[in-house]
Motif scaffolding. Structure first.
Motif, PDB file in Angstrom:
ATOM      1  N   ASP A 130       0.819  -1.215   0.000  1.00  0.00           N
ATOM      2  CA  ASP A 130       0.000   0.000   0.000  1.00  0.00           C
ATOM      3  C   ASP A 130       0.849   1.260   0.000  1.00  0.00           C
ATOM      4  O   ASP A 130       0.430   2.297  -0.521  1.00  0.00           O
ATOM      5  CB  ASP A 130      -0.926   0.004   1.227  1.00  0.00           C
ATOM      6  CG  ASP A 130      -2.027  -1.046   1.131  1.00  0.00           C
ATOM      7  OD1 ASP A 130      -2.311  -1.481   0.004  1.00  0.00           O
ATOM      8  OD2 ASP A 130      -2.575  -1.423   2.177  1.00  0.00           O
ATOM      9  N   ASP A 131       2.054   1.188   0.587  1.00  0.00           N
ATOM     10  CA  ASP A 131       2.920   2.363   0.639  1.00  0.00           C
ATOM     11  C   ASP A 131       3.767   2.523  -0.626  1.00  0.00           C
ATOM     12  O   ASP A 131       4.619   3.408  -0.715  1.00  0.00           O
ATOM     13  CB  ASP A 131       3.828   2.314   1.874  1.00  0.00           C
ATOM     14  CG  ASP A 131       4.734   1.078   1.900  1.00  0.00           C
ATOM     15  OD1 ASP A 131       4.772   0.336   0.895  1.00  0.00           O
ATOM     16  OD2 ASP A 131       5.404   0.856   2.928  1.00  0.00           O
ATOM     17  N   ARG A 133       6.007   0.446  -1.837  1.00  0.00           N
ATOM     18  CA  ARG A 133       7.211  -0.371  -1.844  1.00  0.00           C
ATOM     19  C   ARG A 133       6.889  -1.794  -2.284  1.00  0.00           C
ATOM     20  O   ARG A 133       5.780  -2.262  -2.122  1.00  0.00           O
ATOM     21  CB  ARG A 133       7.868  -0.379  -0.456  1.00  0.00           C
ATOM     22  CG  ARG A 133       8.466   0.977  -0.077  1.00  0.00           C
ATOM     23  CD  ARG A 133       9.237   0.880   1.227  1.00  0.00           C
ATOM     24  NE  ARG A 133       8.342   0.583   2.361  1.00  0.00           N
ATOM     25  CZ  ARG A 133       8.769   0.333   3.587  1.00  0.00           C
ATOM     26  NH1 ARG A 133      10.061   0.320   3.857  1.00  0.00           N
ATOM     27  NH2 ARG A 133       7.896   0.089   4.554  1.00  0.00           N
TER      28      ARG A 133
END
Length: 204
Positions: A130-131, A133
């Motif tokens: 979700d970030d 990465r």
């Protein structure tokens, strides 16, 4: 502003060196510094006019495994993540399984339109979080029973009938070009022999 980069593996089978390509959107080819092989730079986005003419279902992943019940997943345009069923870390396609060696999610199969207007299927280990990465699987992704797991640099072009192993579970790719329908794809997979299973993993 960050410089766009693309990780690929040299297409020379005698080399297979990892390459980090700067500004791939400006290039058609990337020369391998180790062997000199010219690697074509894949297109990142499908032409809109071609994409609009395509059906919704662009292929299928069908489980063909001795331990896991048959399940069929419809592939859509873009990134299709595949992994063990989870409400906390859901994948696009979640497999109902007791396979404790499968991550949640485990791998990504990207469907796109290539430079010649044909549908392409590309496989990578892991998935975007979700970030933003990228998180790789614990036990790796394997193709066609080969002992070598996909590396962090691998983004492999797949063909109809290729067998993807995640955990100890195997899925068969059936493409729109050769199967035409989910019913035909399912029958073709039923007629296949079981593929070789790579074993020897640790619990996630």
């Amino acid at each position: 502003m960050s410089v766009p980069k693309l990780r690929i593996v040299c297409g020379n089978p005698k080399c297979r060196s990892p390459l980090l390509v700067q500004n791939p959107h400006k290039l058609k080819e990337a020369k391998c510094p180790a062997c000199g092989f010219l690697n074509p730079i894949p297109e990142e986005e499908a032409p809109t006019q071609i994409q609009n003419r395509l059906p919704t279902e662009l292929g299928w992943l069908i489980i063909k495994d001795e331990q896991t019940a048959t399940q069929t997943f419809v592939l859509m345009m873009g990134a299709n993540t595949i992994g063990r069923q989870s409400n906390l870390s859901p994948s696009t396609h979640m497999i109902i399984t007791n396979d404790e060696f499968m991550s949640r999610p485990h791998c990504t199969l990207t469907v796109r339109i290539g430079i010649l207007g044909t549908i392409e299927y590309l496989l990578q280990d892991g998935a975007a979080r979700d970030d933003g990465r990228w998180k790789f699987s614990t036990n790796g992704t394997y193709l066609n029973g080969q002992e070598q797991r996909l590396s962090e640099f691998d983004c492999l072009y797949l063909s109809d009938g290729d067998i993807i192993q995640i955990g100890v579970t195997k899925l068969v790719l059936k493409t729109l070009q050769l199967s035409q329908s989910i019913q035909k794809a399912y029958r073709q997979v039923e007629d296949m022999d079981y593929g070789r299973t790579v074993i020897g993993f640790k619990t996630p």
